[in-house]
Design a protein around this motif. Structure first.
Motif, PDB file in Angstrom:
ATOM      1  N   GLY A 171       0.813  -1.212   0.000  1.00 30.07           N
ATOM      2  CA  GLY A 171       0.000   0.000   0.000  1.00 30.07           C
ATOM      3  C   GLY A 171       0.845   1.259   0.000  1.00 30.07           C
ATOM      4  O   GLY A 171       0.320   2.362  -0.184  1.00 30.07           O
ATOM      5  N   LEU A 172       2.157   1.116   0.196  1.00 22.42           N
ATOM      6  CA  LEU A 172       3.046   2.282   0.227  1.00 22.42           C
ATOM      7  C   LEU A 172       2.982   3.073  -1.076  1.00 22.42           C
ATOM      8  O   LEU A 172       2.977   4.304  -1.060  1.00 22.42           O
ATOM      9  N   ASN A 173       2.926   2.365  -2.213  1.00 24.96           N
ATOM     10  CA  ASN A 173       2.923   3.067  -3.498  1.00 24.96           C
ATOM     11  C   ASN A 173       1.704   3.972  -3.652  1.00 24.96           C
ATOM     12  O   ASN A 173       1.803   5.057  -4.222  1.00 24.96           O
ATOM     13  N   LYS A 174       0.568   3.538  -3.150  1.00 19.22           N
ATOM     14  CA  LYS A 174      -0.631   4.374  -3.259  1.00 19.22           C
ATOM     15  C   LYS A 174      -0.468   5.653  -2.441  1.00 19.22           C
ATOM     16  O   LYS A 174      -0.886   6.732  -2.878  1.00 19.22           O
ATOM     17  N   LYS A 209       1.920   7.860  -4.528  1.00 16.00           N
ATOM     18  CA  LYS A 209       1.283   8.457  -5.696  1.00 16.00           C
ATOM     19  C   LYS A 209       0.262   9.520  -5.283  1.00 16.00           C
ATOM     20  O   LYS A 209       0.128  10.550  -5.949  1.00 16.00           O
ATOM     21  N   PHE A 210      -0.471   9.285  -4.200  1.00 19.45           N
ATOM     22  CA  PHE A 210      -1.462  10.274  -3.757  1.00 19.45           C
ATOM     23  C   PHE A 210      -0.771  11.605  -3.451  1.00 19.45           C
ATOM     24  O   PHE A 210      -1.204  12.662  -3.914  1.00 19.45           O
ATOM     25  N   LYS A 220      -3.157   1.534 -13.084  1.00 20.49           N
ATOM     26  CA  LYS A 220      -4.611   1.503 -13.285  1.00 20.49           C
ATOM     27  C   LYS A 220      -5.340   1.636 -11.954  1.00 20.49           C
ATOM     28  O   LYS A 220      -6.381   2.285 -11.860  1.00 20.49           O
ATOM     29  N   SER A 221      -4.777   1.026 -10.909  1.00 21.21           N
ATOM     30  CA  SER A 221      -5.455   1.014  -9.612  1.00 21.21           C
ATOM     31  C   SER A 221      -5.499   2.382  -8.947  1.00 21.21           C
ATOM     32  O   SER A 221      -6.336   2.626  -8.079  1.00 21.21           O
ATOM     33  N   ILE A 222      -4.611   3.289  -9.356  1.00 22.96           N
ATOM     34  CA  ILE A 222      -4.650   4.630  -8.767  1.00 22.96           C
ATOM     35  C   ILE A 222      -5.514   5.584  -9.584  1.00 22.96           C
ATOM     36  O   ILE A 222      -5.685   6.741  -9.203  1.00 22.96           O
ATOM     37  N   GLY A 223      -6.036   5.099 -10.708  1.00 17.64           N
ATOM     38  CA  GLY A 223      -6.954   5.923 -11.479  1.00 17.64           C
ATOM     39  C   GLY A 223      -6.470   6.352 -12.840  1.00 17.64           C
ATOM     40  O   GLY A 223      -7.092   7.208 -13.481  1.00 17.64           O
ATOM     41  N   CYS A 224      -5.367   5.789 -13.307  1.00 19.94           N
ATOM     42  CA  CYS A 224      -4.848   6.159 -14.627  1.00 19.94           C
ATOM     43  C   CYS A 224      -5.711   5.599 -15.757  1.00 19.94           C
ATOM     44  O   CYS A 224      -6.265   4.501 -15.631  1.00 19.94           O
ATOM     45  N   THR A 225      -5.787   6.341 -16.836  1.00 20.48           N
ATOM     46  CA  THR A 225      -6.472   5.902 -18.047  1.00 20.48           C
ATOM     47  C   THR A 225      -5.433   5.495 -19.083  1.00 20.48           C
ATOM     48  O   THR A 225      -4.480   6.238 -19.343  1.00 20.48           O
ATOM     49  N   GLU A 266     -10.501  11.318  -4.644  1.00 17.80           N
ATOM     50  CA  GLU A 266     -11.281  10.710  -3.560  1.00 17.80           C
ATOM     51  C   GLU A 266     -11.241   9.186  -3.648  1.00 17.80           C
ATOM     52  O   GLU A 266     -11.208   8.503  -2.620  1.00 17.80           O
ATOM     53  N   SER A 267     -11.233   8.655  -4.864  1.00 19.93           N
ATOM     54  CA  SER A 267     -11.170   7.209  -5.023  1.00 19.93           C
ATOM     55  C   SER A 267      -9.832   6.668  -4.509  1.00 19.93           C
ATOM     56  O   SER A 267      -9.791   5.661  -3.789  1.00 19.93           O
ATOM     57  N   LEU A 268      -8.736   7.340  -4.871  1.00 18.39           N
ATOM     58  CA  LEU A 268      -7.421   6.912  -4.400  1.00 18.39           C
ATOM     59  C   LEU A 268      -7.304   7.102  -2.889  1.00 18.39           C
ATOM     60  O   LEU A 268      -6.748   6.222  -2.198  1.00 18.39           O
ATOM     61  N   LYS A 269      -7.814   8.181  -2.387  1.00 18.98           N
ATOM     62  CA  LYS A 269      -7.766   8.433  -0.943  1.00 18.98           C
ATOM     63  C   LYS A 269      -8.461   7.326  -0.165  1.00 18.98           C
ATOM     64  O   LYS A 269      -8.010   6.931   0.917  1.00 18.98           O
ATOM     65  N   SER A 270      -9.558   6.814  -0.711  1.00 21.28           N
ATOM     66  CA  SER A 270     -10.325   5.762  -0.024  1.00 21.28           C
ATOM     67  C   SER A 270      -9.572   4.437   0.016  1.00 21.28           C
ATOM     68  O   SER A 270      -9.913   3.541   0.804  1.00 21.28           O
TER      69      SER A 270
END
Length: 200
Positions: free
Chosen positions: A115-118, A121-122, A153-158, A193-197
């Motif tokens: 979870g460190l990477n999230k 990135k946040f 992708k998991s952090i919200g990239c397109t 907000e999605s990444l923060k959650s």
């Protein structure tokens, strides 16, 4: 409006899990255990920092790029274990286009999947979009690097597409690069907000 970025400013970011600060010349000491013991970390990377001399050269090049305003490298410290986890950077910083890329990210094996990477990135995306006022943050990876692509992708990239035969591989052959991005409206609209959650 130009990107509100200053190569000479020390951007220091932290939350309860990590601290991110500018990479320094002496940081090779902090990253040396990964460099010496986990050379496979750079198997799919365009630049390797495996081995003490390679690590010193990697850091020296990154700092030279920062001095020119082209890149801004960081070191990542895991506060939960009190250990240095790896490195990441902004690069291809285009002041007049309000864009930059986020990459050259690598962590020791003990820090992958934690979870460190999230968290990293946040904080960096928040800096890019809310302090620098970036319009777009781009990500690239070797198209074979499935874990890295899944993480982006998991952090919200397109996903935007794949550049074929983009650059030579260190050991021969050429690699395809996948391109992903996050736009400012997406960050403020839902990605933040999605990444923060997902932070834990």
């Amino acid at each position: 409006m130009a990107l509100n970025f200053n190569k000479d400013q020390d951007y220091i970011l932290e939350d309860d899990v990590i601290l991110i600060r500018p990479l320094q010349k002496d940081d090779y000491i902090n990253l040396l255990p990964i460099s010496l013991n986990e050379p496979e970390t750079w198997d799919l990377s365009s630049k390797s920092a495996a081995g003490e001399e390679a690590l010193k050269a990697y850091i020296a090049e990154a700092l030279a790029q920062r001095a020119e305003g082209k890149e801004y490298p960081f070191i990542v410290f895991d506060k939960t274990t009190s250990r240095y986890a790896g490195s990441t950077r902004f690069y291809d910083i285009q002041i007049n286009n309000d864009t930059l890329q986020l990459g050259y990210t690598w962590y020791g094996k003990d820090f992958r999947g934690t979870g460190l990477n999230k968290h990293c990135k946040f904080l960096l995306l928040q800096l890019a979009f809310e302090t620098f006022s970036a319009e777009r943050v781009e990500f690239r990876a070797d198209n074979r690097n499935k874990p890295s692509i899944a993480a982006m992708k998991s952090i919200g990239c397109t996903v935007e597409g794949v550049i074929r035969s983009y650059m030579p591989l260190r050991n021969g052959g050429r690699r395809d690069a996948i391109i992903l991005s996050i736009l400012k409206d997406e960050w403020h609209g839902s990605v933040k907000e999605s990444l923060k959650s997902k932070l834990r």
